[in-house]
Scaffold this motif. Sequence first.
Motif, mmCIF file in Angstrom:
data_model
loop_
_atom_site.group_PDB
_atom_site.id
_atom_site.type_symbol
_atom_site.label_atom_id
_atom_site.label_comp_id
_atom_site.label_asym_id
_atom_site.label_seq_id
_atom_site.Cartn_x
_atom_site.Cartn_y
_atom_site.Cartn_z
ATOM 1 N N LEU A 1 86.797 -24.187 28.237
ATOM 2 C CA LEU A 1 87.439 -24.557 26.971
ATOM 3 C C LEU A 1 86.737 -23.911 25.783
ATOM 4 O O LEU A 1 87.219 -23.956 24.658
ATOM 5 N N SER A 2 85.550 -23.363 26.021
ATOM 6 C CA SER A 2 84.889 -22.564 24.979
ATOM 7 C C SER A 2 84.464 -21.261 25.639
ATOM 8 O O SER A 2 84.648 -21.091 26.837
ATOM 9 N N GLY A 3 83.896 -20.359 24.855
ATOM 10 C CA GLY A 3 83.477 -19.074 25.422
ATOM 11 C C GLY A 3 84.642 -18.101 25.544
ATOM 12 O O GLY A 3 85.759 -18.402 25.149
ATOM 13 N N PRO A 4 84.358 -16.929 26.125
ATOM 14 C CA PRO A 4 85.339 -15.833 26.111
ATOM 15 C C PRO A 4 86.652 -16.141 26.840
ATOM 16 O O PRO A 4 87.673 -15.555 26.519
ATOM 17 N N ALA B 1 88.171 -19.028 26.867
ATOM 18 C CA ALA B 1 88.699 -20.293 26.351
ATOM 19 C C ALA B 1 90.214 -20.295 26.274
ATOM 20 O O ALA B 1 90.866 -21.276 26.625
ATOM 21 N N GLN B 2 90.791 -19.174 25.833
ATOM 22 C CA GLN B 2 92.231 -19.151 25.662
ATOM 23 C C GLN B 2 92.961 -19.493 26.951
ATOM 24 O O GLN B 2 93.909 -20.277 26.959
ATOM 25 N N PHE B 3 92.500 -18.899 28.058
ATOM 26 C CA PHE B 3 93.163 -19.143 29.334
ATOM 27 C C PHE B 3 92.869 -20.550 29.829
ATOM 28 O O PHE B 3 93.738 -21.214 30.384
ATOM 29 N N ILE C 1 92.288 -23.186 27.993
ATOM 30 C CA ILE C 1 93.040 -24.163 27.204
ATOM 31 C C ILE C 1 94.508 -24.167 27.646
ATOM 32 O O ILE C 1 95.116 -25.231 27.813
ATOM 33 N N ASP D 1 84.466 -29.093 30.032
ATOM 34 C CA ASP D 1 84.353 -27.690 29.633
ATOM 35 C C ASP D 1 83.329 -26.986 30.526
ATOM 36 O O ASP D 1 82.189 -27.421 30.618
ATOM 37 N N LEU E 1 93.119 -9.061 27.256
ATOM 38 C CA LEU E 1 94.001 -8.673 26.165
ATOM 39 C C LEU E 1 93.562 -7.442 25.384
ATOM 40 O O LEU E 1 94.330 -6.502 25.214
ATOM 41 N N ASN E 2 92.317 -7.458 24.873
ATOM 42 C CA ASN E 2 91.947 -6.390 23.949
ATOM 43 C C ASN E 2 92.083 -5.019 24.592
ATOM 44 O O ASN E 2 92.640 -4.097 24.012
ATOM 45 N N ASP F 1 100.072 -13.422 22.852
ATOM 46 C CA ASP F 1 99.341 -12.532 21.955
ATOM 47 C C ASP F 1 99.595 -11.057 22.241
ATOM 48 O O ASP F 1 99.398 -10.207 21.376
#
Lengths: 338, 283, 406
Positions: free
Chosen positions: C44-47, C49-51, C53, C86, C243-244, C273
Amino acid sequence: MRTLFTPSRAALLIFFVAAALLPFFVDPRGHLLRVAAMVLLFAAMAQSWNIVGGLANQISLGHAGFFGLGAYTSTLLFLKLGISPWIGMFAGAVVAGGAAVLLSIPTFRLKGHYFALATLAFAEVLRVIANSWADFTGGPVGLSIPFMGSQPAYFAFRAVSSYYWVILGLLAAVCLAFHLLASGALGYRLRAVRENENAAEVAGVNTFRVKLIASVISAALTAICGTVFAQFTFFFDPDSIFSLAGLSVRMAMIAIVGGLGTLGGPILGALFLIPLEETANAFLSSKAAGLSQFVFGVILIAAILIQPRGLMAWWPKPRRRRAEASRPAVAAPAAKGA
Amino acid sequence: MLQALIDGILLGGVYGVIATGLSLVFGVLGVVNFAHAEFLMLGMYVAWFAWRWLGLDPLLGSVLSFVIVFAVGYVVQRTLIERVLKAPPAAQVFLTVGLLIAIENAALMVFGSEFRSVSVPYQVQGYRLGDIFIGAPYLYAFAAAVILAAALWLFLERSWTGRAIRAVAQDAMAATLVGVDTKRTYGLAFGLGVALTAFGGAVILPYITVSPTVGGQFVVLMFTVVVLGGLGSVAGALAGGIMVGVVQSMSTLIFPIQLQNLCLFVIFIAVLALRPQGLIKGA
Amino acid sequence: MTSAPLDRRRAAGVMLAAGAVAFSLFAEPVRAAEDVVVGVIQPLSGPNAQFGIGAQRGTELAAEMINAAGGIKSLGGAKIKLVAADVPTPNTAASTTQRLISQNGVSAVVGAFVSSTTLAASEVTERAQIPLVTFAFADQITGRGYDYIFQVSPKGTVFGEAQFDYATAIAKKAGEKIDKVAILYEDTAYGTAQAKGLRDAAKKAGVEVVLDEAYPLGITDVSPLVNKLRASGAQIAFPVSYLNDSLLIIRALRQQQIDIPVIGGAAGYIIPDFKKGLGDYAEGVLSVAAASGDLIPELAAKYKEKYGSFITHEAIIHAAALDAVAQAMEKAKSSDPQKVRDALATLDTCTGLAKGVPGGCIKFDKTGLNTSAFPVFVQWRGEEPVTVYPPQAAKADPIWRGQTVK
């Protein structure tokens, strides 16, 4: 040295006795014991770091490198050759010690921030290698310690308490090593190097050799912690075992928050930080993403602002005076060493 | 070959500006700021919101990033960093580590975990000169970096505040004696340092997406740049940045791309061992 | 001066007392009387997190739906209570999972989008004999002969194979013969596993891999990569990336006007995104995926209503994972972890949220792998990706180089 029981020693003794008895009073399979074991393990790691960071005042930010070497050596020896991690543990210590020698060749002249950054790069190099050399290291997927029930000869137990006692023993050994180093001849020389390297050199201290011994011992002990960590958490991957934020910085942080260069510092630091982080995670992580880590960061800032010398600065102890008293005595031990 | 060299220079120029801020902070305050890359992240977010709400191109939004992060940095310095300037270096380092954790996770709470990216027409444009191809966003970011570097040089050389900053960096005591308000100067230098980095973050927004953890990608890179150029040297950091960009880019000609950072770190350790003052002297 | 040491002592005492309080908080079990407790571990945090969450949202939505439909009926309508934790890195996975097991008394654990974190957590659940149902798809997860691990989606190498096989099949239908392909992947567990599948599939098909390049996570400049790609003469590029890197690769190809088809490897290619970052350039991009919202419209609609964006595949699969746990409890008439595990092992369901998994069913084999699931291809059409392949799951026909392939 005159009295056998100073308040700090008594406190330390009480701590170890209490820690040894803890498994009898809590759920032996429970989480509390696991957290307690992590506290002890991080205390041992921070104490190993303290040998270089505290006694020689060389702030290393690459100790995860030695830690990971320990974990990889013992685990690979076991997975590929079936060698017990008990033996692999010492093989890892030797490998890490060797790495410390290699690392000290380019870095021994470096001071302060330069040394910190060079060691940081060292751990990063190992991380990239472990990620890329997949045929040998298992690559980015990481390595699992196979589940095989209770096999004490292979460092595999069912009960958390067994791991707990091993870790407690390790912490005791590391603390003893630190104490012997700190109060022995090497400790005097290290302190001399810390206070004024040039003066120490002039007085006949072989500063390179002194620092090298300290960093080899520190690296070897850190590697042993790495093996124990791998056995205890059953899994690791390159990014987490060579992690800058997760391990290198954390080891140093625990020692510094507790009290740099003191025997009790790493223990106090680990007792404070690890449960704090666990508690924050347990109670806040389902509230909002990032909240628990944010609170942890804020408390860390507050702790350093309130007492930049670490928690040990609040500890009433004669040790402080002794440490200060040794300051002008640079020449004396140096002469003995020459 | 020439292609890789140009790619490296374009990328490295921006690394240079990003790292200049870190070098400035170290040079003046003597603090190694681990949280520095978090200000890069903040700068990127400011530019992103400027693009989203005001329709500003990130290259222009970077000015806003500079101003806002400067203010944030000034406040952070006066309220937090100021208090540990006389503390042991270890305490300073770990204050900034705490700051790093707090800022990153505050960003996660405020901005959310989404990766945000701007969308501007020149992202898919480029220039071709014979065999050489230059991507437009890299070229523009590099140009912006060069302009800022020139402005910084003018500021440090010509303005009274700039000279005060340099004076404090050289000898804080002497600067106080000639009437420089060192505390205020420390605040300004820190603000300027993080603002430069934030500016660098904004101009790379067309080719790097922003998320709360974007700083983590740059921490080690920034330190590498700064050390190669010599800790505390502003001009050195710029040269160091270009060097890092070129090493990253050229190494891919010989080694797998996966190992580009390995090459970098090996050079980094070697430079530290042989020339701890950095490759570039003076400035 | 005389009181100073006393103050210090008091301060130290306060510190230790605070530590003791923190410790004692762990000893308090927080289990409600009749609810069944399921643990959810996600970054839920860190690189990542998006996935994490997104995945957690899927699980929450599933719990709401199950509870609204009357909970676990064989347990007197017991409600599912989720306990989320988390786990940003594998290092914390063991300890956190242990906490859920011993403090919260979970009947099962769902989660950890990230493969390495799941591997770490599974070592704990296996030893504690608690079932762990996951979406993470590194091959090692079900490759260790463990009894308490269940994987709802296919293995990572299967995704790689599908990425290759589906793409060449569509190209063939469109009348294009593929001889040369390029594989670009980030050097993470996910990237390497999927790249291996791609490589194997290409070998089997007798197609030459003209570029096979790993790159570090967090790469800032893909020019070297794209230069190599251009020089390689590949007809299809298979990037496996977050993503990036995916945005960088697509943009760099456009900059250099390279128009070879790009077939994404899930992760970064199928999240909202991607579209936000690329705008119109996202249109028509194909990617492999573990699931897609158009396969389970009722869940997708609820998700969109609640969170405002289309449902991602990690949310769908984790919702299905929780539903599998619920159905197993229903069947076992118990929330005892051992019985839930046995029920999961013999589960064979094609109802509920299992419909969100391509293939529409959940049935685990001996290793814990869902044998009926297969990957799908999605293609960006407007704001959302649409399932286009294989035909038995497709909602629309794929478009290859501007031509609709029937």
